[in-house]
Motif scaffolding. Sequence first.
Motif, PDB file in Angstrom:
ATOM      1  N   LEU A 223       0.832  -1.198   0.000  1.00  0.00           N
ATOM      2  CA  LEU A 223       0.000   0.000   0.000  1.00  0.00           C
ATOM      3  C   LEU A 223       0.875   1.261   0.000  1.00  0.00           C
ATOM      4  CD1 LEU A 223      -2.877   1.225   0.259  1.00  0.00           C
ATOM      5  CD2 LEU A 223      -2.532   1.184   2.747  1.00  0.00           C
ATOM      6  N   VAL A 224       0.517   2.199  -0.882  1.00  0.00           N
ATOM      7  CA  VAL A 224       1.254   3.457  -1.006  1.00  0.00           C
ATOM      8  C   VAL A 224       0.368   4.603  -0.522  1.00  0.00           C
ATOM      9  CG1 VAL A 224       2.385   5.075  -2.584  1.00  0.00           C
ATOM     10  CG2 VAL A 224       2.556   2.601  -2.985  1.00  0.00           C
ATOM     11  N   PRO A 225       0.689   5.226   0.609  1.00  0.00           N
ATOM     12  CA  PRO A 225      -0.091   6.384   1.069  1.00  0.00           C
ATOM     13  C   PRO A 225       0.403   7.670   0.417  1.00  0.00           C
ATOM     14  CG  PRO A 225       1.524   5.774   2.725  1.00  0.00           C
ATOM     15  CD  PRO A 225       1.703   4.812   1.584  1.00  0.00           C
ATOM     16  N   VAL A 226      -0.531   8.529   0.061  1.00  0.00           N
ATOM     17  CA  VAL A 226      -0.213   9.835  -0.518  1.00  0.00           C
ATOM     18  C   VAL A 226      -0.954  10.888   0.292  1.00  0.00           C
ATOM     19  CG1 VAL A 226      -0.319  11.310  -2.551  1.00  0.00           C
ATOM     20  CG2 VAL A 226       0.045   8.844  -2.823  1.00  0.00           C
ATOM     21  N   VAL A 227      -0.220  11.793   0.920  1.00  0.00           N
ATOM     22  CA  VAL A 227      -0.842  12.864   1.696  1.00  0.00           C
ATOM     23  C   VAL A 227      -0.892  14.124   0.850  1.00  0.00           C
ATOM     24  CG1 VAL A 227      -0.745  14.278   3.778  1.00  0.00           C
ATOM     25  CG2 VAL A 227      -0.012  11.897   3.866  1.00  0.00           C
ATOM     26  N   VAL A 228      -2.086  14.670   0.677  1.00  0.00           N
ATOM     27  CA  VAL A 228      -2.264  15.932  -0.034  1.00  0.00           C
ATOM     28  C   VAL A 228      -2.178  17.056   0.994  1.00  0.00           C
ATOM     29  CG1 VAL A 228      -3.841  17.345  -1.392  1.00  0.00           C
ATOM     30  CG2 VAL A 228      -3.683  14.876  -1.825  1.00  0.00           C
ATOM     31  N   ALA A 229      -1.225  17.961   0.790  1.00  0.00           N
ATOM     32  CA  ALA A 229      -0.995  19.040   1.756  1.00  0.00           C
ATOM     33  C   ALA A 229      -0.996  20.385   1.049  1.00  0.00           C
ATOM     34  CB  ALA A 229       0.338  18.827   2.474  1.00  0.00           C
ATOM     35  N   SER A 230      -1.761  21.329   1.578  1.00  0.00           N
ATOM     36  CA  SER A 230      -1.708  22.686   1.044  1.00  0.00           C
ATOM     37  C   SER A 230      -0.389  23.322   1.474  1.00  0.00           C
ATOM     38  CB  SER A 230      -2.879  23.505   1.592  1.00  0.00           C
ATOM     39  OG  SER A 230      -2.676  23.794   2.963  1.00  0.00           O
ATOM     40  N   PRO A 231       0.069  24.362   0.760  1.00  0.00           N
ATOM     41  CA  PRO A 231       1.317  25.023   1.153  1.00  0.00           C
ATOM     42  C   PRO A 231       1.313  25.511   2.600  1.00  0.00           C
ATOM     43  CG  PRO A 231       0.655  25.739  -1.039  1.00  0.00           C
ATOM     44  CD  PRO A 231      -0.476  24.919  -0.493  1.00  0.00           C
ATOM     45  N   VAL A 232       0.144  25.880   3.116  1.00  0.00           N
ATOM     46  CA  VAL A 232       0.027  26.403   4.477  1.00  0.00           C
ATOM     47  C   VAL A 232       0.444  25.360   5.510  1.00  0.00           C
ATOM     48  CG1 VAL A 232      -1.598  27.272   6.212  1.00  0.00           C
ATOM     49  CG2 VAL A 232      -1.775  28.048   3.846  1.00  0.00           C
ATOM     50  N   VAL A 233       0.165  24.090   5.232  1.00  0.00           N
ATOM     51  CA  VAL A 233       0.404  23.043   6.237  1.00  0.00           C
ATOM     52  C   VAL A 233       1.480  22.045   5.816  1.00  0.00           C
ATOM     53  CG1 VAL A 233      -1.951  23.214   7.124  1.00  0.00           C
ATOM     54  CG2 VAL A 233      -1.430  21.553   5.315  1.00  0.00           C
ATOM     55  N   PRO A 248       4.851   8.288   3.556  1.00  0.00           N
ATOM     56  CA  PRO A 248       3.938   8.682   2.483  1.00  0.00           C
ATOM     57  C   PRO A 248       4.621   9.554   1.441  1.00  0.00           C
ATOM     58  CG  PRO A 248       3.638  10.119   4.355  1.00  0.00           C
ATOM     59  CD  PRO A 248       4.683   9.108   4.772  1.00  0.00           C
ATOM     60  N   ILE A 249       4.040   9.570   0.282  1.00  0.00           N
ATOM     61  CA  ILE A 249       4.376  10.582  -0.709  1.00  0.00           C
ATOM     62  C   ILE A 249       3.567  11.828  -0.333  1.00  0.00           C
ATOM     63  CG2 ILE A 249       4.206  11.230  -3.144  1.00  0.00           C
ATOM     64  CD1 ILE A 249       4.272   8.173  -3.749  1.00  0.00           C
ATOM     65  N   ILE A 250       4.234  12.966  -0.251  1.00  0.00           N
ATOM     66  CA  ILE A 250       3.549  14.211   0.101  1.00  0.00           C
ATOM     67  C   ILE A 250       3.476  15.081  -1.148  1.00  0.00           C
ATOM     68  CG2 ILE A 250       3.596  16.287   1.532  1.00  0.00           C
ATOM     69  CD1 ILE A 250       5.106  14.642   3.637  1.00  0.00           C
ATOM     70  N   ASP A 256       0.132  17.469  -9.271  1.00  0.00           N
ATOM     71  CA  ASP A 256       0.505  16.238  -8.568  1.00  0.00           C
ATOM     72  C   ASP A 256      -0.694  15.657  -7.828  1.00  0.00           C
ATOM     73  OD1 ASP A 256       3.145  16.226  -9.368  1.00  0.00           O
ATOM     74  OD2 ASP A 256       3.826  17.429  -7.673  1.00  0.00           O
ATOM     75  N   LYS A 257      -1.494  16.543  -7.231  1.00  0.00           N
ATOM     76  CA  LYS A 257      -2.689  16.082  -6.522  1.00  0.00           C
ATOM     77  C   LYS A 257      -3.638  15.385  -7.491  1.00  0.00           C
ATOM     78  CE  LYS A 257      -6.007  18.987  -5.127  1.00  0.00           C
ATOM     79  NZ  LYS A 257      -6.817  19.919  -4.295  1.00  0.00           N
ATOM     80  N   HIS A 258      -3.868  15.977  -8.617  1.00  0.00           N
ATOM     81  CA  HIS A 258      -4.789  15.388  -9.587  1.00  0.00           C
ATOM     82  C   HIS A 258      -4.255  14.074 -10.156  1.00  0.00           C
ATOM     83  CE1 HIS A 258      -6.558  19.687 -10.221  1.00  0.00           C
ATOM     84  NE2 HIS A 258      -6.929  19.138  -9.092  1.00  0.00           N
ATOM     85  N   ASP A 259      -2.936  14.002 -10.349  1.00  0.00           N
ATOM     86  CA  ASP A 259      -2.341  12.737 -10.801  1.00  0.00           C
ATOM     87  C   ASP A 259      -2.505  11.665  -9.720  1.00  0.00           C
ATOM     88  OD1 ASP A 259      -1.646  13.885 -13.168  1.00  0.00           O
ATOM     89  OD2 ASP A 259       0.519  13.962 -12.785  1.00  0.00           O
ATOM     90  N   ALA A 260      -2.355  12.064  -8.459  1.00  0.00           N
ATOM     91  CA  ALA A 260      -2.548  11.115  -7.355  1.00  0.00           C
ATOM     92  C   ALA A 260      -3.986  10.613  -7.324  1.00  0.00           C
ATOM     93  CB  ALA A 260      -2.187  11.776  -6.020  1.00  0.00           C
ATOM     94  N   PHE A 261      -4.940  11.502  -7.560  1.00  0.00           N
ATOM     95  CA  PHE A 261      -6.343  11.085  -7.633  1.00  0.00           C
ATOM     96  C   PHE A 261      -6.532  10.016  -8.706  1.00  0.00           C
ATOM     97  CE2 PHE A 261      -8.316  15.401  -6.118  1.00  0.00           C
ATOM     98  CZ  PHE A 261      -7.838  15.159  -4.839  1.00  0.00           C
TER      99      PHE A 261
END
Length: 390
Positions: A223-233, A248-250, A256-261
């Motif tokens: 299992l590969v976890p991907v964390v989507v993070a805004s620049p603020v956090v 995780p991949i951050i 990158d977020k859309h590719d992760a989706f």
Amino acid sequence: MVAPTIWIMAGEASGDVLGGRLIAALRRQRPDLLFRGIGGVRMTEQGLESLFPMRELAVMGLVEILPRVRSLARRLDMAVADITRTRPDLVVTIDSPGFALRLLKRISGLGIPRVHYVAPQVWAWREHRVREYPGLWERLLCLLPFEPAFFRRHGLEARFVGHPVLQSGADTGNAVRFRAAHGLDPAAPVLVLMPGSRRSEVPRLLPVFGRTLSLLAARIPGLVPVVVASPVVAETVLRATRDWPVQPIIVTELHDKHDAFAAAGAALTKSGTSTLELALAGVPMAVTYRVNPMTAAIARRLIQVPHVAMVNLLAGRQLVPELLQQDCRPDRLAETVETLLTDTEAAGAQREGFRTVLTSLSIGEEAPADAAAREILELLYQIGGNAPGE
């Protein structure tokens, strides 16, 4: 003719995205417009010089906001002073009702037309607050199709302009590109984790996500976890995930977020607009959230809707699981996510429901940002006589 100035503000990451698209749409329809106000990365990319860093407004929760009251009051004073001094032709506030509606009230005596974009969700809780709204704006722009009827019942006009998630590009990702960029096996299961964009919420969810991942890693090999993070956090996420059992991949960039989706088999997300982004991308999801226990206790008394997840509200049923507060536990989350990753029937049922939800968010061929810009310019011309050539 002097070019009109629009003073525009957003108070958090999602509003900043809306603001960036709105400024671009306004400029397409009226290239000579000038802009002032408060915004983040997306709005500054469109040429806005923010009065102060937008991140100073990004806070959520009834209890969480208390330590920031004085700071927020100072920033409100700064915004009011700037509008009073510069006298823009129109003021646009985006979401963030705690700050935005106070600002609109404070400038009510200046005679400047005001637009609030993203209607306050008083239909969900604290409906009595709608009595405070008459006189706060000249035009209210709604993202959800049922909102104009709600406000009409309270004697307030509101206009549905379509939901901006339809312009997000969440459905344009490339799974092959994502796997190649991160050296992933083509068959590796990918789980997207979305803990939020506010510094006040991310620290509550990430520890739970980490323990959930410990359970899932034992059940789903590779299992590969991907964390989507805004620049603020982003920095907060990086520090909080260093001791996770599977690193995780951050991702912080939009593409990158859309590719992760596109690569994801499932997602675990906080409630909010992220549920609609995932629905647009066709990613089966479970929704979770955890706030200060006192905030939760107050909210339970006030919430008037049967669901928290926007995708469920629009579907009129629990299309996706909601695991909130005491149910925001690693064992419950792991069990639910495992089902979405392994049960094709459960995942398919969600995707089927997403199609109906997304149809309800459209107003036809016109893009939501263009519809919002049209409404704003119509008001500008109607009140200020600022149509081109005048």
